[in-house]
Write a protein that holds these residues in place. Structure first.
Motif, PDB file in Angstrom:
ATOM      1  N   VAL A  24       0.809  -1.386   0.052  1.00 41.74           N
ATOM      2  CA  VAL A  24       0.064  -0.085   0.135  1.00 41.74           C
ATOM      3  C   VAL A  24       1.318   1.269   0.021  1.00 41.74           C
ATOM      4  O   VAL A  24       0.692   2.067  -0.462  1.00 41.74           O
ATOM      5  CB  VAL A  24      -1.048   0.297   1.531  1.00 41.74           C
ATOM      6  CG1 VAL A  24      -1.713   1.610   1.425  1.00 41.74           C
ATOM      7  CG2 VAL A  24      -2.018  -1.325   0.957  1.00 41.74           C
ATOM      8  N   ILE A  25       1.937   0.669   1.145  1.00 41.81           N
ATOM      9  CA  ILE A  25       3.151   2.450   0.759  1.00 41.81           C
ATOM     10  C   ILE A  25       3.232   2.997  -0.233  1.00 41.81           C
ATOM     11  O   ILE A  25       3.708   3.412  -0.845  1.00 41.81           O
ATOM     12  CB  ILE A  25       3.507   2.205   2.345  1.00 41.81           C
ATOM     13  CG1 ILE A  25       2.724   2.266   3.779  1.00 41.81           C
ATOM     14  CG2 ILE A  25       4.730   3.268   2.159  1.00 41.81           C
ATOM     15  CD1 ILE A  25       1.956   3.650   3.864  1.00 41.81           C
ATOM     16  N   ASN A  26       3.674   1.739  -0.561  1.00 38.14           N
ATOM     17  CA  ASN A  26       4.848   1.297  -1.762  1.00 38.14           C
ATOM     18  C   ASN A  26       4.281   2.025  -3.103  1.00 38.14           C
ATOM     19  O   ASN A  26       4.870   2.180  -3.938  1.00 38.14           O
ATOM     20  CB  ASN A  26       5.987   0.287  -1.666  1.00 38.14           C
ATOM     21  CG  ASN A  26       7.058   0.199  -0.838  1.00 38.14           C
ATOM     22  OD1 ASN A  26       7.104   0.834  -0.875  1.00 38.14           O
ATOM     23  ND2 ASN A  26       7.582  -0.667  -0.738  1.00 38.14           N
ATOM     24  N   TRP A  44       1.498  -2.453   8.193  1.00 34.35           N
ATOM     25  CA  TRP A  44       2.599  -2.094   7.597  1.00 34.35           C
ATOM     26  C   TRP A  44       4.200  -2.984   7.781  1.00 34.35           C
ATOM     27  O   TRP A  44       3.919  -3.734   9.095  1.00 34.35           O
ATOM     28  CB  TRP A  44       3.428  -0.271   8.139  1.00 34.35           C
ATOM     29  CG  TRP A  44       1.711   0.417   7.836  1.00 34.35           C
ATOM     30  CD1 TRP A  44       1.572   1.182   8.448  1.00 34.35           C
ATOM     31  CD2 TRP A  44       1.169   0.352   6.850  1.00 34.35           C
ATOM     32  NE1 TRP A  44       0.260   2.310   8.266  1.00 34.35           N
ATOM     33  CE2 TRP A  44       0.504   1.238   7.026  1.00 34.35           C
ATOM     34  CE3 TRP A  44       0.773  -0.455   5.455  1.00 34.35           C
ATOM     35  CZ2 TRP A  44      -0.781   2.206   6.391  1.00 34.35           C
ATOM     36  CZ3 TRP A  44      -0.052   0.415   4.440  1.00 34.35           C
ATOM     37  CH2 TRP A  44      -0.719   1.194   5.089  1.00 34.35           C
ATOM     38  N   TYR A  72       3.132   8.412  -6.856  1.00 39.23           N
ATOM     39  CA  TYR A  72       3.851   9.677  -7.067  1.00 39.23           C
ATOM     40  C   TYR A  72       5.620  10.128  -8.053  1.00 39.23           C
ATOM     41  O   TYR A  72       4.764  11.234  -8.418  1.00 39.23           O
ATOM     42  CB  TYR A  72       4.002  10.715  -5.473  1.00 39.23           C
ATOM     43  CG  TYR A  72       2.695  10.923  -4.931  1.00 39.23           C
ATOM     44  CD1 TYR A  72       2.051  12.224  -5.092  1.00 39.23           C
ATOM     45  CD2 TYR A  72       2.022  10.130  -4.594  1.00 39.23           C
ATOM     46  CE1 TYR A  72       1.483  12.796  -4.747  1.00 39.23           C
ATOM     47  CE2 TYR A  72       0.239  10.563  -3.964  1.00 39.23           C
ATOM     48  CZ  TYR A  72       0.052  12.419  -3.475  1.00 39.23           C
ATOM     49  OH  TYR A  72      -1.340  11.905  -3.671  1.00 39.23           O
ATOM     50  N   ILE A  88       1.673   3.848  -3.434  1.00 43.14           N
ATOM     51  CA  ILE A  88       1.513   5.267  -3.176  1.00 43.14           C
ATOM     52  C   ILE A  88       2.408   6.270  -3.170  1.00 43.14           C
ATOM     53  O   ILE A  88       1.982   7.302  -3.677  1.00 43.14           O
ATOM     54  CB  ILE A  88       0.741   5.517  -1.741  1.00 43.14           C
ATOM     55  CG1 ILE A  88      -0.566   4.835  -1.475  1.00 43.14           C
ATOM     56  CG2 ILE A  88       0.982   7.350  -1.565  1.00 43.14           C
ATOM     57  CD1 ILE A  88      -0.863   5.638  -0.228  1.00 43.14           C
ATOM     58  N   MET A  89       3.481   5.714  -3.174  1.00 42.60           N
ATOM     59  CA  MET A  89       4.767   6.175  -3.700  1.00 42.60           C
ATOM     60  C   MET A  89       4.819   5.978  -4.989  1.00 42.60           C
ATOM     61  O   MET A  89       5.473   7.267  -5.479  1.00 42.60           O
ATOM     62  CB  MET A  89       5.553   5.167  -2.503  1.00 42.60           C
ATOM     63  CG  MET A  89       5.982   5.811  -1.286  1.00 42.60           C
ATOM     64  SD  MET A  89       6.163   7.301  -0.397  1.00 42.60           S
ATOM     65  CE  MET A  89       4.018   7.353   0.406  1.00 42.60           C
ATOM     66  N   GLU A 100      -4.562  12.308   3.978  1.00 42.52           N
ATOM     67  CA  GLU A 100      -4.516  13.541   2.937  1.00 42.52           C
ATOM     68  C   GLU A 100      -6.738  14.122   2.837  1.00 42.52           C
ATOM     69  O   GLU A 100      -6.787  15.190   2.469  1.00 42.52           O
ATOM     70  CB  GLU A 100      -4.577  13.032   1.284  1.00 42.52           C
ATOM     71  CG  GLU A 100      -4.640  13.408  -0.179  1.00 42.52           C
ATOM     72  CD  GLU A 100      -3.393  14.459  -0.304  1.00 42.52           C
ATOM     73  OE1 GLU A 100      -2.371  14.530   0.443  1.00 42.52           O
ATOM     74  OE2 GLU A 100      -3.910  15.084  -1.194  1.00 42.52           O
ATOM     75  N   ILE A 133      -5.241   6.047   6.024  1.00 39.85           N
ATOM     76  CA  ILE A 133      -4.564   6.332   4.406  1.00 39.85           C
ATOM     77  C   ILE A 133      -5.349   7.834   4.165  1.00 39.85           C
ATOM     78  O   ILE A 133      -5.567   8.459   2.847  1.00 39.85           O
ATOM     79  CB  ILE A 133      -4.391   5.604   3.789  1.00 39.85           C
ATOM     80  CG1 ILE A 133      -5.427   5.209   3.074  1.00 39.85           C
ATOM     81  CG2 ILE A 133      -3.291   4.873   4.071  1.00 39.85           C
ATOM     82  CD1 ILE A 133      -5.341   4.261   1.694  1.00 39.85           C
ATOM     83  N   LEU A 171       1.821  10.838   5.964  1.00 38.41           N
ATOM     84  CA  LEU A 171       2.494   9.774   5.838  1.00 38.41           C
ATOM     85  C   LEU A 171       3.572   8.631   6.119  1.00 38.41           C
ATOM     86  O   LEU A 171       3.907   7.943   6.554  1.00 38.41           O
ATOM     87  CB  LEU A 171       1.585   9.027   5.217  1.00 38.41           C
ATOM     88  CG  LEU A 171       1.182   7.590   5.126  1.00 38.41           C
ATOM     89  CD1 LEU A 171      -0.098   7.083   6.661  1.00 38.41           C
ATOM     90  CD2 LEU A 171       0.410   6.364   3.711  1.00 38.41           C
ATOM     91  N   ALA A 172       4.424   9.378   4.440  1.00 35.41           N
ATOM     92  CA  ALA A 172       5.648   8.262   4.681  1.00 35.41           C
ATOM     93  C   ALA A 172       7.052   9.520   5.879  1.00 35.41           C
ATOM     94  O   ALA A 172       7.744   8.467   6.368  1.00 35.41           O
ATOM     95  CB  ALA A 172       6.686   9.075   3.216  1.00 35.41           C
ATOM     96  N   PHE A 217       0.054  12.237   1.976  1.00 36.99           N
ATOM     97  CA  PHE A 217       0.398  10.572   1.464  1.00 36.99           C
ATOM     98  C   PHE A 217       2.172  10.955   1.763  1.00 36.99           C
ATOM     99  O   PHE A 217       2.957   9.952   2.313  1.00 36.99           O
ATOM    100  CB  PHE A 217       0.804  10.602   0.152  1.00 36.99           C
ATOM    101  CG  PHE A 217      -0.253   9.838  -0.169  1.00 36.99           C
ATOM    102  CD1 PHE A 217      -1.685   8.882   0.166  1.00 36.99           C
ATOM    103  CD2 PHE A 217      -1.961  10.152  -1.261  1.00 36.99           C
ATOM    104  CE1 PHE A 217      -2.726   8.710   0.538  1.00 36.99           C
ATOM    105  CE2 PHE A 217      -3.099  10.368  -0.999  1.00 36.99           C
ATOM    106  CZ  PHE A 217      -3.649   8.833  -0.582  1.00 36.99           C
ATOM    107  N   THR A 257      11.229   7.077   1.235  1.00 38.19           N
ATOM    108  CA  THR A 257      10.330   5.939   2.047  1.00 38.19           C
ATOM    109  C   THR A 257      10.516   4.535   1.344  1.00 38.19           C
ATOM    110  O   THR A 257      10.806   3.759   2.556  1.00 38.19           O
ATOM    111  CB  THR A 257       9.337   6.441   1.846  1.00 38.19           C
ATOM    112  OG1 THR A 257       9.357   8.047   2.066  1.00 38.19           O
ATOM    113  CG2 THR A 257       8.313   6.377   2.437  1.00 38.19           C
ATOM    114  N   ILE A 311       6.125   7.337   8.995  1.00 36.05           N
ATOM    115  CA  ILE A 311       7.145   5.931   8.573  1.00 36.05           C
ATOM    116  C   ILE A 311       8.530   6.075   8.946  1.00 36.05           C
ATOM    117  O   ILE A 311       9.565   5.802   9.338  1.00 36.05           O
ATOM    118  CB  ILE A 311       6.657   5.280   7.473  1.00 36.05           C
ATOM    119  CG1 ILE A 311       5.260   4.569   7.250  1.00 36.05           C
ATOM    120  CG2 ILE A 311       8.151   3.950   6.656  1.00 36.05           C
ATOM    121  CD1 ILE A 311       4.848   4.407   5.511  1.00 36.05           C
TER     122      ILE A 311
END
Lengths: 416, 424
Positions: free
Chosen positions: A197-199, A414, A205, A201-202, B157, B154, B348-349, B345, B398, B352
């Motif tokens: 999920v995080i990856n 996570w 962008y 999203i990154m 945002e 999440i 969020l990064a 977001f 990240t 982490i």
């Protein structure tokens, strides 16, 4: 459909639709339908309470205000219907006259809705495929962008090929672009446990920034300072079936074929079985000797490829060029579609058709009834909320709780 | 969780040989980058000038001037030395501090290179970095509050975006402070929805967050198109003025950078300290963290898991709403569609990146704010680096952190898992 047998025994009808109905019945068919109806009703309510005339009528009498509100909602929805399917009177007139151009204009909204559904089908399938493998691909948007970038590049840079080679090449490039963008988080997930999920999203962008850079650099149209790519060669365009203004193109059928392909992969092949097993119970999959690493990476890559195809189809079938921010939030929408369609190809296609139609009709609604198109996003969020928490729908409509635990989808924390 | 990730590294590995070598290579790579990208492209007699007064400051502080090339060479040499030592012997537990030092040296080298032959307002850059770090850090604090209690958020945002819009409308109608309060309450309201979905209905928390994000983008654009576009007076709240801390703000160089900001900056520092103290030094924080790490154990000890989670998520939503209000009331002075532009977001990064710790998140927020600020200014400075790549840096960093290359973060153990009370 929802008899006792269908809850415990495997479906007798092994066709794609049969399995879909079986799964629907297990999770109860009624909830998604009521969720959609409730979402549409609430959308109408929002339209009504944001209509100024309602408040002037309120000062006279509340009853009149309610009437005005209902009227406003109905007017908006009829504008939406005309924009999405076509104006019935115009269609009747065109049929009566039999004139080809008039017919095309009258039926154009309907075909336009189908075109709008194409990226939704692909992106929804992408997310659904990930769900089946227990992966939450929130990065369809970025994969879609990379697919569009790759296919537009092949579309304009490769010259002199016949369409029969050029078009598949451009589509393939789109799929590959998306697949790479899905592969990276998949590989990271399998290899390091970094949560997808995080990856993703990154990666979204990163894809936005990368495509912005490319459109202002290597992919920029030579004769302009705007960040926009050159037009693709005609040999890379997806063929259209009718003359202007109907833009209905081959991509729609490719999308349906992709849906069938995903169904076949998931339910008819060994890989699909392993993929679903990993998604349903990774421990069982590991003890059964399945290679979770390979399956995770493959699922994310395939998911990315499907999302990439969504971008490729927009570029090769509709726009013929690439501009920044050409996607109107397909990434988040596709999550909604996959969930509304219960992660089944048939369900995804139906949900995609619904939302493609709504999105297309909303443009007309904005012009005719002064209701901003963004109302569709609000409705989508509401429908998704009701589907994600069926208990709400059950409470509203006083339905009984299901005897069987509904298929839930849960992320697994996570980072590890 | 452990059964799912056979590759999860143990704490012994955290300071073990693999990480030592990777970090050594990273240091050496940065040294090489300074040498090849910056030093090699600088002519011998070029001079770097850093202005140390931010714009509008009356204090007169001399400029910092030096000949660029030897400084770059010296920095590259120091980084290479540190890298070599790390590769051979290792800095052990101080590795992260050294990494910070090398990163700072790299950034300084980069700025020196940018400013060679011209001048750069260093004080202005630092001040802008702090300002840009505010919304990112507030977003990260929101995430920390939720996730420390075991609820993945999440939707930061979306909460920020709604907070920004509501703050703009109420700020225009009733004044800045009412606007701020309304923004905070809007964030809290969305957080209540998120909490009910993920705690009561046990909906998947990512799905719930997605619902809120789609809803917020749709609703704020809807209201903006329907009302704000036509009525300018609804979208003209103005912004909070800068507060000069008496005495401190007059200190040259440091004063204007640190002690002359609006209410959002100082509140962020306050929240940072409060949250750090609250989480790690009070019973409240211990309970909150226990609910995120092992809810069953917490329940056994008489802690109300549901109540604690509701409280944490709602506080997190208020923090996000506050961060959203920054955009309209602290920075721009009006609401624009989708104006948060992914800052939630990035928050969020940062959460982490900062390992779920408030001050770690602030550090990450500074780093990301710096990249954000540079990207905005490089175009003006006419530098030969594409700003898009700078803007990518936080995301790539990240992912690297998440992959465990630079050391594995420790997420709360029950993060993302709904709690099911037994016997129900």
């Amino acid at each position: 459909m929802a008899n006792q047998d269908s809850q415990s025994t495997p479906p007798k009808d092994k066709s794609a639709f049969g399995i879909f109905m079986h799964e629907l019945a297990r999770g109860s068919l009624i909830v998604p339908i009521l969720a959609i109806i409730t979402g549409l009703l609430l959308g109408g309510l929002i339209v009504a309470v944001t209509t100024d005339q309602v408040y002037t009528a309120w000062s006279r009498s509340p009853l009149e205000a309610i009437g005005v509100g209902i009227n406003a909602a109905l007017r908006s929805y009829s504008a939406l219907f005309n924009g999405a399917i076509g104006n019935p009177e115009r269609i009747a007139d065109a049929l009566a006259s039999g004139e080809a151009a008039a017919l095309r204009r009258a039926f154009n909204p309907f075909f336009e809705s189908l075109i709008k559904s194409v990226p939704y089908i692909f992106a929804g399938l992408a997310v659904a495929l990930g769900f089946r493998a227990g992966l939450f691909n929130i990065g369809a948007e970025g994969q879609l962008f990379m697919g569009a970038v790759a296919s537009v590049y092949v579309g304009f840079a490769v010259k002199g090929l016949p369409a029969i080679i050029h078009l598949p090449l451009a589509l393939g490039a789109g799929a590959l672009g998306g697949a790479i963008w899905g592969f990276i988080p998949g590989w990271l997930k399998a290899k390091t446990g970094g949560h997808e999920v995080i990856n993703t999203i990154m990666m979204n962008y990163i894809a936005f920034r990368l495509s912005e850079y490319l459109l202002r650099g290597p992919l920029q149209r030579p004769d302009t300072t705007n960040p926009i790519s050159p037009f693709i060669e005609t040999t890379a365009q997806l063929p259209r079936f009718f003359e202007s203004p109907i833009r209905f193109h081959l991509g729609f059928f490719i999308a349906l074929a992709a849906a069938y392909g995903v169904y076949w992969l998931l339910f008819k092949t060994r890989l699909g079985f392993e993929l679903r097993t990993v998604g349903a119970n990774p421990n069982a999959a590991r003890y059964a000797g399945m290679n979770i690493l390979v399956i995770t990476v493959l699922a994310m890559s395939l998911s990315g490829a499907l999302a990439g195809m969504a971008g490729a189809n927009e570029v090769l079938g509709v726009n013929y060029t690439l501009a920044p921010a050409f996607s109107s939030g397909y990434g988040f929408d596709s999550i909604a579609l996959a969930l509304i369609g219960r992660s089944h190809p048939v369900g995804v296609v139906l949900a995609a058709l619904l939302f493609g139609t709504l999105r297309n009709g909303a443009l007309q609604m904005q012009i005719a009834a002064n209701v901003p198109v963004d109302i569709i996003s609000v409705m989508q969020a509401l429908i998704l909320a009701f589907i994600a928490a069926p208990a709400i729908i059950r409470t509203i409509y006083r339905l009984r709780a299901p005897q069987q635990q509904e298929d839930g989808l849960h992320v697994r924390g996570w980072g590890g | 969780m452990s059964t799912l990730s056979p590759t999860m590294k143990s704490s012994a590995e955290y300071t073990g040989g693999g990480r030592r070598r990777v970090m050594g290579v990273v240091f050496l790579a940065l040294a090489a980058a300074i040498w090849l990208l910056f030093a090699r492209t600088t002519q011998g007699e070029m001079v770097t000038t850093f202005t140390l007064n931010p714009g509008g400051s009356q204090a007169n502080f001399p400029n910092l001037e030096f000949i660029t090339l030897p400084v770059l060479q010296a920095i590259a040499f120091v980084c290479a030395l540190l890298g070599g030592y790390q590769l051979v012997r290792g800095f052990g537990t101080r590795t992260n501090a050294i990494l910070g030092l090398v990163a700072a040296l790299f950034i300084f080298a980069f700025l020196s290179w940018v400013a060679s032959g011209t001048s750069l307002n260093l004080a202005g850059l630092l001040r802008a970095t702090l300002i840009r770090a505010v919304p990112i850090t507030l977003g990260a604090l929101s995430g920390i509050l939720c996730e420390r209690a075991g609820v993945v958020n999440i939707a930061i945002e979306g909460m920020m975006l709604t907070g920004a819009m509501v703050a703009a409308i109420f700020g225009s109608l009733y004044g800045l402070w009412v606007g701020l309060l309304a923004g905070v309450l809007a964030g809290a309201l969305l957080a209540v929805v998120h909490a009910i979905f993920s705690i009561k209905y046990k909906t998947d928390q990512i799905v719930s967050g997605t619902v809120i994000n789609i809803f917020s983008i749709g609703m704020s654009s809807f209201i903006s198109a329907k009302y704000l576009a036509a009525n300018r007076q609804l979208n003209n709240p103005g912004i909070f003025p800068d507060i000069q801390i008496p005495g401190l703000a007059e200190i040259p160089f440091i004063g204007p950078i640190l002690f002359s900001h609006n209410v959002f900056f100082f509140s962020m520092l306050l929240f940072l300290a409060l949250l750090h103290f609250g989480l790690f030094f009070t019973r409240w924080g211990l309970r909150l963290r226990s609910v995120g790490e092992h809810p069953k154990a917490a329940d056994t000890l008489g802690i109300n898991v549901f109540k604690t989670r509701y409280m944490a998520v709602i506080l997190g939503g208020m923090m996000a709403g506050f961060g959203g209000a920054y955009f309209t009331l602290g920075s721009v002075g009006r609401f624009d569609d989708v104006m948060t532009a992914g800052r939630g977001f990035i928050g969020l990064a940062a959460m982490i990146f900062g390992n779920w710790n408030p001050f770690g998140a602030f550090g990450a927020g500074l780093l990301f704010g710096f990249a954000d600020m540079l990207a905005a200014r490089l175009a003006i400075l006419g530098v030969r680096v594409a700003s898009e790549f700078l803007l990518m840096a936080p995301y790539i960093a990240t992912m690297i952190v998440l992959a465990g290359v630079v050391g594995r973060g420790q997420a709360p153990a029950a993060d993302g898992q709904p709690y099911e009370k037994e016997g129900h």
